[in-house]
Design an enzyme around this catalytic site. Sequence first.
Site, short mmCIF file in Angstrom:
data_model
loop_
_atom_site.label_atom_id
_atom_site.label_comp_id
_atom_site.label_asym_id
_atom_site.label_seq_id
_atom_site.Cartn_x
_atom_site.Cartn_y
_atom_site.Cartn_z
N ASP A 164 -11.86 40.09 81.27
CA ASP A 164 -11.87 38.63 81.28
C ASP A 164 -11.09 38.13 80.06
OD1 ASP A 164 -13.70 39.28 83.29
OD2 ASP A 164 -15.06 37.64 82.77
N LYS A 227 -11.25 31.81 86.16
CA LYS A 227 -12.62 31.59 85.69
C LYS A 227 -12.65 30.32 84.85
CE LYS A 227 -15.78 33.98 82.41
NZ LYS A 227 -16.11 35.25 81.75
N LYS A 263 -14.44 32.40 89.55
CA LYS A 263 -15.65 32.67 88.76
C LYS A 263 -16.03 31.44 87.93
CE LYS A 263 -17.49 35.72 85.09
NZ LYS A 263 -17.29 36.93 84.26
#
Length: 327
Positions: A164, A227, A263
């Site tokens: 991430d 995300k 996400k």
Amino acid sequence: MQTISATGTLPQTVEPRNPGTALDLDWVMRATANRSAIERRAATLPARRSVKKDHQAAWLARAVSCIDLTTLAGDDTVGRVRRLCAKAKQPVRADLLEAIGLPDLTVGAVCVYHDMIAPAVEALDGSGIPVAAVSTGFPAGLSPFHLRVQEIKESVAAGAAEIDIVISRRHVLTGNWQALYDEMRTFRDACGDAHVKAILATGELGTLSNVAKASLICMMAGADFIKTSTGKESVNATLPVSLVMIRAIRDFYDATGYRVGYKPAGGISKAKDAITYLALIKEELGDRWLRPDLFRFGASSLLGDIERQIEHHVTGAYSASWRHAMA
Ligand SMILES: O=C[C@H](O)COP(=O)(O)O
């Protein structure tokens, strides 16, 4: 609300990985967002969502299967990460999972800082649950660029299957789209076979149009997921931001044929909010996106509330929240 099938019956699918495209600045400039229309649509969602009985248990189970069970605290220890991994493997009490017919339910991934990758990989060995690592100077992303790239490589070498990354918010705030594209491309290349989630930190991007543009550029540069947030900004995942990002995902799919995952992360801690997000994904992107390879919740404290709701579904009673302290 339509039904949603139990996770245990999901067919296995293999999604081709988004290779990215060239930077298309004309498309980026056309990507905008009408805040009042987006907010009106977002406001209708929680109010009219009501899922009952068996459908509710199935939706809650699906939510569990899509959680990136997260601990990102300065006082994380190996012991805490091991407990979190045990929870990842057995996210809900075994008797409750038996009762809803999903004895093998697990979360989507465990998400940790670099130093905690090795104990997480060890604790999850044989479970099939991947380890995700936050990277690139998370959460601010302001460490020297070569160190951010090196951090990715070391996390992959340590066993993280998902990385991430955080983007440089200043590239968005100054309209330096080429720099954002090049940064994301470099991060994606450093990940190799590990999947990369691009954290936009939407609470720091100023406008929804910036969110739309940054979403698109990260996908053009090969992001596997986009995300919302690190969980450390003052504003994290919201429904309006989610609408903008998932519509960017839809546009990217329509143009390229590649499905990019989504996400939402930060501040999602209630089962009813999780169901609202799942309903939003179902309506805007369709059922294919309601699987852990294309949808995750980034959450450190959502699982406990979902477990309470499943317990209520099965037994008719709620236990105290402190009984579900971990996650
Ligand atoms: O990526 C995940 C987030 O850091 C989790 O945020 P949270 O602690 O608000 O659930």
